[in-house]
Design a protein around this motif. Structure first.
Motif, PDB file in Angstrom:
ATOM      1  N   TRP A  41       0.783  -1.030   0.038  1.00 49.91           N
ATOM      2  CA  TRP A  41       0.039   0.024   0.310  1.00 49.91           C
ATOM      3  C   TRP A  41       0.790   1.157  -0.428  1.00 49.91           C
ATOM      4  O   TRP A  41       0.222   2.042   0.200  1.00 49.91           O
ATOM      5  CB  TRP A  41      -1.667  -0.059   1.272  1.00 49.91           C
ATOM      6  CG  TRP A  41      -0.296   0.282   2.233  1.00 49.91           C
ATOM      7  CD1 TRP A  41       0.043  -1.157   3.438  1.00 49.91           C
ATOM      8  CD2 TRP A  41       0.578   0.854   2.912  1.00 49.91           C
ATOM      9  NE1 TRP A  41       0.822  -0.869   4.236  1.00 49.91           N
ATOM     10  CE2 TRP A  41       1.004   0.483   4.384  1.00 49.91           C
ATOM     11  CE3 TRP A  41       0.539   2.120   2.623  1.00 49.91           C
ATOM     12  CZ2 TRP A  41       2.051   1.136   5.180  1.00 49.91           C
ATOM     13  CZ3 TRP A  41       0.291   3.603   4.189  1.00 49.91           C
ATOM     14  CH2 TRP A  41       1.209   2.297   4.900  1.00 49.91           C
ATOM     15  N   THR A  42       2.180   1.411   0.343  1.00 44.61           N
ATOM     16  CA  THR A  42       3.118   2.557   0.602  1.00 44.61           C
ATOM     17  C   THR A  42       2.903   3.443  -0.251  1.00 44.61           C
ATOM     18  O   THR A  42       2.553   4.410  -0.437  1.00 44.61           O
ATOM     19  CB  THR A  42       4.133   1.898   0.920  1.00 44.61           C
ATOM     20  OG1 THR A  42       4.214   1.237   2.075  1.00 44.61           O
ATOM     21  CG2 THR A  42       4.781   2.998   1.332  1.00 44.61           C
ATOM     22  N   ASP A  43       2.821   3.286  -1.799  1.00 43.32           N
ATOM     23  CA  ASP A  43       2.792   3.697  -3.196  1.00 43.32           C
ATOM     24  C   ASP A  43       1.721   4.446  -3.375  1.00 43.32           C
ATOM     25  O   ASP A  43       1.332   4.799  -4.141  1.00 43.32           O
ATOM     26  CB  ASP A  43       3.499   3.395  -4.469  1.00 43.32           C
ATOM     27  CG  ASP A  43       4.893   3.279  -4.276  1.00 43.32           C
ATOM     28  OD1 ASP A  43       5.592   3.879  -3.383  1.00 43.32           O
ATOM     29  OD2 ASP A  43       5.602   1.855  -5.018  1.00 43.32           O
ATOM     30  N   GLY A  44       0.289   3.855  -2.808  1.00 45.15           N
ATOM     31  CA  GLY A  44      -0.743   4.732  -2.971  1.00 45.15           C
ATOM     32  C   GLY A  44      -0.931   4.928  -1.839  1.00 45.15           C
ATOM     33  O   GLY A  44      -1.780   6.006  -1.857  1.00 45.15           O
ATOM     34  N   PHE A  49       3.247   9.544  -5.033  1.00 45.84           N
ATOM     35  CA  PHE A  49       4.139   8.334  -5.365  1.00 45.84           C
ATOM     36  C   PHE A  49       3.426   7.783  -6.136  1.00 45.84           C
ATOM     37  O   PHE A  49       3.716   6.586  -6.903  1.00 45.84           O
ATOM     38  CB  PHE A  49       3.849   7.785  -4.127  1.00 45.84           C
ATOM     39  CG  PHE A  49       5.596   7.836  -3.056  1.00 45.84           C
ATOM     40  CD1 PHE A  49       6.581   8.618  -2.954  1.00 45.84           C
ATOM     41  CD2 PHE A  49       4.993   7.397  -1.577  1.00 45.84           C
ATOM     42  CE1 PHE A  49       7.476   9.000  -2.342  1.00 45.84           C
ATOM     43  CE2 PHE A  49       6.004   7.761  -1.019  1.00 45.84           C
ATOM     44  CZ  PHE A  49       7.257   8.948  -0.943  1.00 45.84           C
ATOM     45  N   ALA A  50       1.761   6.977  -6.107  1.00 51.50           N
ATOM     46  CA  ALA A  50       0.963   6.977  -7.540  1.00 51.50           C
ATOM     47  C   ALA A  50       1.106   7.517  -8.330  1.00 51.50           C
ATOM     48  O   ALA A  50       0.805   6.516  -9.183  1.00 51.50           O
ATOM     49  CB  ALA A  50      -0.323   6.959  -6.304  1.00 51.50           C
ATOM     50  N   ALA A  51       1.103   8.783  -8.350  1.00 54.85           N
ATOM     51  CA  ALA A  51       1.695   9.329 -10.269  1.00 54.85           C
ATOM     52  C   ALA A  51       2.592   8.916 -10.510  1.00 54.85           C
ATOM     53  O   ALA A  51       3.158   8.288 -11.691  1.00 54.85           O
ATOM     54  CB  ALA A  51       1.082  10.955  -9.806  1.00 54.85           C
ATOM     55  N   ALA A  74       7.632 -11.123 -15.709  1.00 55.20           N
ATOM     56  CA  ALA A  74       7.128 -10.368 -13.922  1.00 55.20           C
ATOM     57  C   ALA A  74       6.023 -10.104 -14.433  1.00 55.20           C
ATOM     58  O   ALA A  74       5.377 -10.177 -15.237  1.00 55.20           O
ATOM     59  CB  ALA A  74       7.533  -9.319 -14.279  1.00 55.20           C
ATOM     60  N   VAL A  75       6.141 -10.991 -12.735  1.00 54.33           N
ATOM     61  CA  VAL A  75       3.961 -10.274 -12.624  1.00 54.33           C
ATOM     62  C   VAL A  75       3.616  -9.733 -11.543  1.00 54.33           C
ATOM     63  O   VAL A  75       5.127 -10.007 -10.577  1.00 54.33           O
ATOM     64  CB  VAL A  75       3.764 -12.353 -11.885  1.00 54.33           C
ATOM     65  CG1 VAL A  75       2.669 -12.439 -11.226  1.00 54.33           C
ATOM     66  CG2 VAL A  75       3.939 -13.482 -13.166  1.00 54.33           C
ATOM     67  N   VAL A  76       2.902  -9.154 -11.427  1.00 49.12           N
ATOM     68  CA  VAL A  76       3.266  -7.582 -10.970  1.00 49.12           C
ATOM     69  C   VAL A  76       1.612  -8.805  -9.789  1.00 49.12           C
ATOM     70  O   VAL A  76       0.557  -8.441 -10.398  1.00 49.12           O
ATOM     71  CB  VAL A  76       2.478  -6.582 -11.064  1.00 49.12           C
ATOM     72  CG1 VAL A  76       2.197  -5.059 -10.191  1.00 49.12           C
ATOM     73  CG2 VAL A  76       4.164  -5.801 -12.354  1.00 49.12           C
ATOM     74  N   ALA A  77       1.708  -8.487  -8.351  1.00 50.26           N
ATOM     75  CA  ALA A  77       1.032  -8.604  -7.061  1.00 50.26           C
ATOM     76  C   ALA A  77       0.314  -6.745  -6.375  1.00 50.26           C
ATOM     77  O   ALA A  77       1.398  -6.541  -6.571  1.00 50.26           O
ATOM     78  CB  ALA A  77       0.825  -9.862  -6.701  1.00 50.26           C
ATOM     79  N   VAL A  78      -1.169  -6.919  -5.992  1.00 48.79           N
ATOM     80  CA  VAL A  78      -1.406  -6.286  -4.840  1.00 48.79           C
ATOM     81  C   VAL A  78      -1.450  -6.481  -3.764  1.00 48.79           C
ATOM     82  O   VAL A  78      -2.795  -7.706  -4.047  1.00 48.79           O
ATOM     83  CB  VAL A  78      -2.236  -4.969  -5.945  1.00 48.79           C
ATOM     84  CG1 VAL A  78      -2.422  -4.189  -4.962  1.00 48.79           C
ATOM     85  CG2 VAL A  78      -1.794  -4.327  -7.321  1.00 48.79           C
ATOM     86  N   SER A  79      -1.295  -6.027  -2.864  1.00 52.85           N
ATOM     87  CA  SER A  79      -1.557  -6.082  -1.552  1.00 52.85           C
ATOM     88  C   SER A  79      -1.598  -5.509  -0.827  1.00 52.85           C
ATOM     89  O   SER A  79      -1.087  -4.229  -0.791  1.00 52.85           O
ATOM     90  CB  SER A  79      -0.730  -6.710  -0.849  1.00 52.85           C
ATOM     91  OG  SER A  79       0.642  -6.895  -0.613  1.00 52.85           O
ATOM     92  N   GLY A  80      -2.539  -5.750   0.033  1.00 51.66           N
ATOM     93  CA  GLY A  80      -2.575  -3.960   1.118  1.00 51.66           C
ATOM     94  C   GLY A  80      -3.898  -3.045   1.013  1.00 51.66           C
ATOM     95  O   GLY A  80      -4.272  -2.451   1.517  1.00 51.66           O
ATOM     96  N   PHE A  81      -4.582  -4.096  -0.411  1.00 50.27           N
ATOM     97  CA  PHE A  81      -5.364  -2.606  -0.493  1.00 50.27           C
ATOM     98  C   PHE A  81      -6.888  -3.269  -1.123  1.00 50.27           C
ATOM     99  O   PHE A  81      -6.867  -4.764  -0.466  1.00 50.27           O
ATOM    100  CB  PHE A  81      -5.518  -1.738  -2.133  1.00 50.27           C
ATOM    101  CG  PHE A  81      -4.880  -1.054  -2.148  1.00 50.27           C
ATOM    102  CD1 PHE A  81      -5.096   0.162  -1.960  1.00 50.27           C
ATOM    103  CD2 PHE A  81      -3.606  -1.857  -2.828  1.00 50.27           C
ATOM    104  CE1 PHE A  81      -3.991   1.072  -2.052  1.00 50.27           C
ATOM    105  CE2 PHE A  81      -2.727  -0.591  -3.540  1.00 50.27           C
ATOM    106  CZ  PHE A  81      -2.266   0.892  -2.665  1.00 50.27           C
ATOM    107  N   TRP A  82      -7.958  -2.976   0.364  1.00 47.04           N
ATOM    108  CA  TRP A  82      -9.615  -3.708   0.651  1.00 47.04           C
ATOM    109  C   TRP A  82     -10.659  -2.547   1.144  1.00 47.04           C
ATOM    110  O   TRP A  82     -10.532  -1.022   0.842  1.00 47.04           O
ATOM    111  CB  TRP A  82      -9.194  -4.219   1.857  1.00 47.04           C
ATOM    112  CG  TRP A  82      -8.741  -3.328   3.558  1.00 47.04           C
ATOM    113  CD1 TRP A  82      -9.686  -2.974   4.045  1.00 47.04           C
ATOM    114  CD2 TRP A  82      -7.364  -3.776   4.124  1.00 47.04           C
ATOM    115  NE1 TRP A  82      -8.761  -2.584   4.870  1.00 47.04           N
ATOM    116  CE2 TRP A  82      -7.389  -3.071   4.512  1.00 47.04           C
ATOM    117  CE3 TRP A  82      -6.404  -4.014   3.272  1.00 47.04           C
ATOM    118  CZ2 TRP A  82      -6.382  -3.001   5.677  1.00 47.04           C
ATOM    119  CZ3 TRP A  82      -5.187  -3.423   4.346  1.00 47.04           C
ATOM    120  CH2 TRP A  82      -5.270  -3.369   5.863  1.00 47.04           C
TER     121      TRP A  82
END
Length: 82
Positions: A41-44, A49-51, A74-82
């Motif tokens: 979640w850090t970059d969001g 950072f998000a931009a 490369a595989v990109v996965a997202v965690s930490g957003f809910w």
């Protein structure tokens, strides 16, 4: 950090490195077939950072491929957003 990631990846790929941990792997040489990036979640958290996230991620993948000398998928996965 990035340099530590490279150091560890290169160390694991050295001949004999896997056999020190897994003796049954003696004589085998590991290869890197790709990598997974888990984004938290850090970059969001920050609008700046998000931009910059997309550009930074593209640069990271390009730089890793270059530094490790392979066109790695490369595989990109997202965690930490809910």
């Amino acid at each position: 950090d990035y340099l530590e990631l490279l150091r560890q990846a290169r160390a694991v790929l050295e001949p004999g490195a896997a056999a020190r941990i897994f003796p049954d792997f003696a004589g085998l040489r590991p290869r890197l077939d790709g990598f997974v990036w888990f984004q938290g979640w850090t970059d969001g958290y920050d609008v700046n950072f998000a931009a910059a996230y997309r550009t930074n991620l593209v640069n990271l993948i390009r730089d890793l491929r270059g530094a490790l000398g392979a066109p790695l998928p490369a595989v990109v996965a997202v965690s930490g957003f809910w």
